[in-house]
Design an enzyme around this catalytic site. Sequence first.
Site, mmCIF file in Angstrom:
data_model
loop_
_atom_site.group_PDB
_atom_site.id
_atom_site.type_symbol
_atom_site.label_atom_id
_atom_site.label_comp_id
_atom_site.label_asym_id
_atom_site.label_seq_id
_atom_site.Cartn_x
_atom_site.Cartn_y
_atom_site.Cartn_z
ATOM 1 N N GLY A 1 0.810 -1.224 0.000
ATOM 2 C CA GLY A 1 0.000 0.000 0.000
ATOM 3 C C GLY A 1 0.842 1.273 0.000
ATOM 4 C CG LEU A 2 0.168 6.145 1.001
ATOM 5 C CD1 LEU A 2 0.841 6.886 -0.146
ATOM 6 C CD2 LEU A 2 -1.042 6.939 1.494
ATOM 7 C CE1 TYR B 1 -8.825 2.967 9.042
ATOM 8 C CE2 TYR B 1 -8.950 4.986 10.336
ATOM 9 C CZ TYR B 1 -8.227 4.115 9.544
ATOM 10 O OH TYR B 1 -6.909 4.396 9.243
ATOM 11 N N PRO C 1 -0.348 8.211 12.711
ATOM 12 C CG PRO C 1 0.213 6.921 10.871
ATOM 13 C CD PRO C 1 -0.540 6.872 12.157
ATOM 14 C CG ASN D 1 -5.490 13.434 6.886
ATOM 15 O OD1 ASN D 1 -6.497 12.805 6.669
ATOM 16 N ND2 ASN D 1 -5.428 14.372 7.826
ATOM 17 C CG HIS E 1 -7.483 9.043 2.522
ATOM 18 N ND1 HIS E 1 -6.733 7.885 2.510
ATOM 19 C CD2 HIS E 1 -8.232 8.983 3.642
ATOM 20 C CE1 HIS E 1 -7.009 7.170 3.589
ATOM 21 N NE2 HIS E 1 -7.916 7.820 4.295
ATOM 22 N NE ARG F 1 -13.371 15.720 -7.692
ATOM 23 C CZ ARG F 1 -14.678 15.530 -7.506
ATOM 24 N NH1 ARG F 1 -15.541 16.269 -8.153
ATOM 25 N NH2 ARG F 1 -15.106 14.618 -6.667
ATOM 26 N NE ARG G 1 -9.543 16.402 7.811
ATOM 27 C CZ ARG G 1 -10.566 17.033 8.385
ATOM 28 N NH1 ARG G 1 -10.352 18.088 9.141
ATOM 29 N NH2 ARG G 1 -11.801 16.593 8.224
ATOM 30 C CG ASP H 1 -16.917 21.030 4.883
ATOM 31 O OD1 ASP H 1 -16.471 20.790 3.749
ATOM 32 O OD2 ASP H 1 -17.217 22.169 5.287
HETATM 33 P P1 NDP Z 1 -3.498 1.294 1.605
HETATM 34 O O1 NDP Z 1 -4.971 1.231 1.366
HETATM 35 O O2 NDP Z 1 -2.639 1.980 0.608
HETATM 36 O O3 NDP Z 1 -2.953 -0.185 1.765
HETATM 37 C C1 NDP Z 1 -3.624 -1.102 2.540
HETATM 38 C C2 NDP Z 1 -2.758 -2.319 2.635
HETATM 39 O O4 NDP Z 1 -3.433 -3.294 3.443
HETATM 40 C C3 NDP Z 1 -2.487 -2.971 1.276
HETATM 41 O O5 NDP Z 1 -1.174 -3.471 1.279
HETATM 42 C C4 NDP Z 1 -3.495 -4.116 1.249
HETATM 43 O O6 NDP Z 1 -3.076 -5.192 0.438
HETATM 44 C C5 NDP Z 1 -3.494 -4.518 2.720
HETATM 45 N N1 NDP Z 1 -4.701 -5.218 3.101
HETATM 46 C C6 NDP Z 1 -5.975 -4.733 3.136
HETATM 47 N N2 NDP Z 1 -6.829 -5.704 3.515
HETATM 48 C C7 NDP Z 1 -6.086 -6.819 3.737
HETATM 49 C C8 NDP Z 1 -6.384 -8.143 4.141
HETATM 50 N N3 NDP Z 1 -7.631 -8.538 4.403
HETATM 51 N N4 NDP Z 1 -5.359 -9.030 4.232
HETATM 52 C C9 NDP Z 1 -4.088 -8.655 3.960
HETATM 53 N N5 NDP Z 1 -3.733 -7.411 3.606
HETATM 54 C C10 NDP Z 1 -4.728 -6.503 3.481
HETATM 55 O O7 NDP Z 1 -3.289 1.845 3.065
HETATM 56 P P2 NDP Z 1 -2.243 2.926 3.604
HETATM 57 O O8 NDP Z 1 -0.879 2.549 3.177
HETATM 58 O O9 NDP Z 1 -2.805 4.258 3.299
HETATM 59 O O10 NDP Z 1 -2.393 2.724 5.170
HETATM 60 C C11 NDP Z 1 -1.446 1.975 5.937
HETATM 61 C C12 NDP Z 1 -1.828 2.092 7.394
HETATM 62 O O11 NDP Z 1 -1.777 3.455 7.783
HETATM 63 C C13 NDP Z 1 -3.235 1.603 7.702
HETATM 64 O O12 NDP Z 1 -3.221 0.884 8.909
HETATM 65 C C14 NDP Z 1 -4.024 2.883 7.847
HETATM 66 O O13 NDP Z 1 -5.116 2.694 8.709
HETATM 67 C C15 NDP Z 1 -2.998 3.819 8.406
HETATM 68 N N6 NDP Z 1 -3.235 5.236 8.150
HETATM 69 C C16 NDP Z 1 -3.402 5.685 6.862
HETATM 70 C C17 NDP Z 1 -3.632 7.019 6.641
HETATM 71 C C18 NDP Z 1 -3.807 7.570 5.257
HETATM 72 O O14 NDP Z 1 -4.070 8.776 5.150
HETATM 73 N N7 NDP Z 1 -3.685 6.791 4.207
HETATM 74 C C19 NDP Z 1 -3.702 7.981 7.762
HETATM 75 C C20 NDP Z 1 -3.428 7.419 9.041
HETATM 76 C C21 NDP Z 1 -3.231 6.084 9.213
HETATM 77 P P3 NDP Z 1 -3.365 -5.231 -1.175
HETATM 78 O O15 NDP Z 1 -3.038 -3.895 -1.713
HETATM 79 O O16 NDP Z 1 -2.450 -6.268 -1.661
HETATM 80 O O17 NDP Z 1 -4.817 -5.558 -1.319
#
Ligand code: NDP
Length: 320
Positions: free
Chosen positions: A13-14, A138, A165, A167, A181, A189, A214, A276
């Site tokens: 992920g991100l 959540y 963290p 956002n 987000h 967009r 934010r 908002d």
């Molecule tokens: P992303 O949505 O980019 O990535 C989510 C990740 O979780 C992906 O690697 C996804 O795998 C994996 N995942 C989701 N569901 C499952 C599952 N059932 N089994 C295994 N893996 C799973 O998230 P972010 O990187 O944005 O977020 C990372 C963390 O940071 C999270 O815990 C989030 O709550 C927290 N966070 C994020 C913020 C934000 O603004 N983005 C702000 C504050 C906290 P795959 O892609 O392979 O499906």
Amino acid sequence: MSEKVILVTGGTGLVGKAIEKIVESEKRPDEKWIFVGSKDANLCDKESTIALFNEHKPTHVIHLAAMVGGLFHNMSHNLDFLRNNIMINDNVLQTAHQTNVVKVVSCLSTCIFPDKIEYPIYENQMHQGPPHPSNYGYSYAKRLIDIANHGYHDQYGRMYTSVIPCNVFGPHDNFNMESGHVIPGLIHRLYDVVKDGSTEDQVFTVLGTGQPLRQFIYSPDLAKLIIWVLRNYNSVEPITLSVDETQEVTIGHVAETIAKAFNFRGKIVFDTSAADGQYKKTATNKKLRSHLPDFEFTPFEDAIKETVTWYQENYHHARN
Ligand code: NDP
């Protein structure tokens, strides 16, 4: 030298991708890093989680995997956010404990803090009142990580901790306009508006009044801080990983900065009929600053520019 085996859940992920990039640029001989996503294991499923841990035998875990989404996705799917995240978190923490993982760093979020509270918000105020109703599913699932961490510490002496963290944005974000987000949603967009070039009669519509405030952290900055927590922060109590309070910006400013990064020549319009969300949720990073007073965050304009450039170059395989 004994080797640390660090498993990063949510590694695709991100935030996970940002950690992977930082780690690649400063390899340490005593650390082996493994990044996994949902294709490697469905963490909602206990058997699948156990199989993942048995395969990699981690000594340390950075637990990022979660069902994550923007305001509008949260508002319409609170139950899914609650149940999926409770399952993922319980499976990961319990399997870590059962397989003797020494340290787990899990990820909470500043958006789980109480809705009605004095600002700025400190880490120890997390449980002092209900979260904003838009994302209660959540939020309560995430808050339970902190409760579980204390439980694992009190009952078994485990060093399972969490980071909070603000956002996050950056390359590899979810740019889907329904489920993503605010920053990636706005970038997508505007990308669509200007894809054939920008003209003065174009309109960039921003949902809401543009007034909410934010704090945004660029994913490579957050990655560096999470790696620091894994290596150096040894307390069960959560630590907020956020830019300084003075770096808080309005959504209107975010839209203008994105427009500038795209060299947009048209008009920005705020659709005030849309929700908002919380007006502000300023968190203090005093605890972080007490450990790392000199950490420099990437300037917001530079970080937005880099993210927009990444999106333009990677549009076809980005999460749209
Ligand atoms: P992303 O949505 O980019 O990535 C989510 C990740 O979780 C992906 O690697 C996804 O795998 C994996 N995942 C989701 N569901 C499952 C599952 N059932 N089994 C295994 N893996 C799973 O998230 P972010 O990187 O944005 O977020 C990372 C963390 O940071 C999270 O815990 C989030 O709550 C927290 N966070 C994020 C913020 C934000 O603004 N983005 C702000 C504050 C906290 P795959 O892609 O392979 O499906």
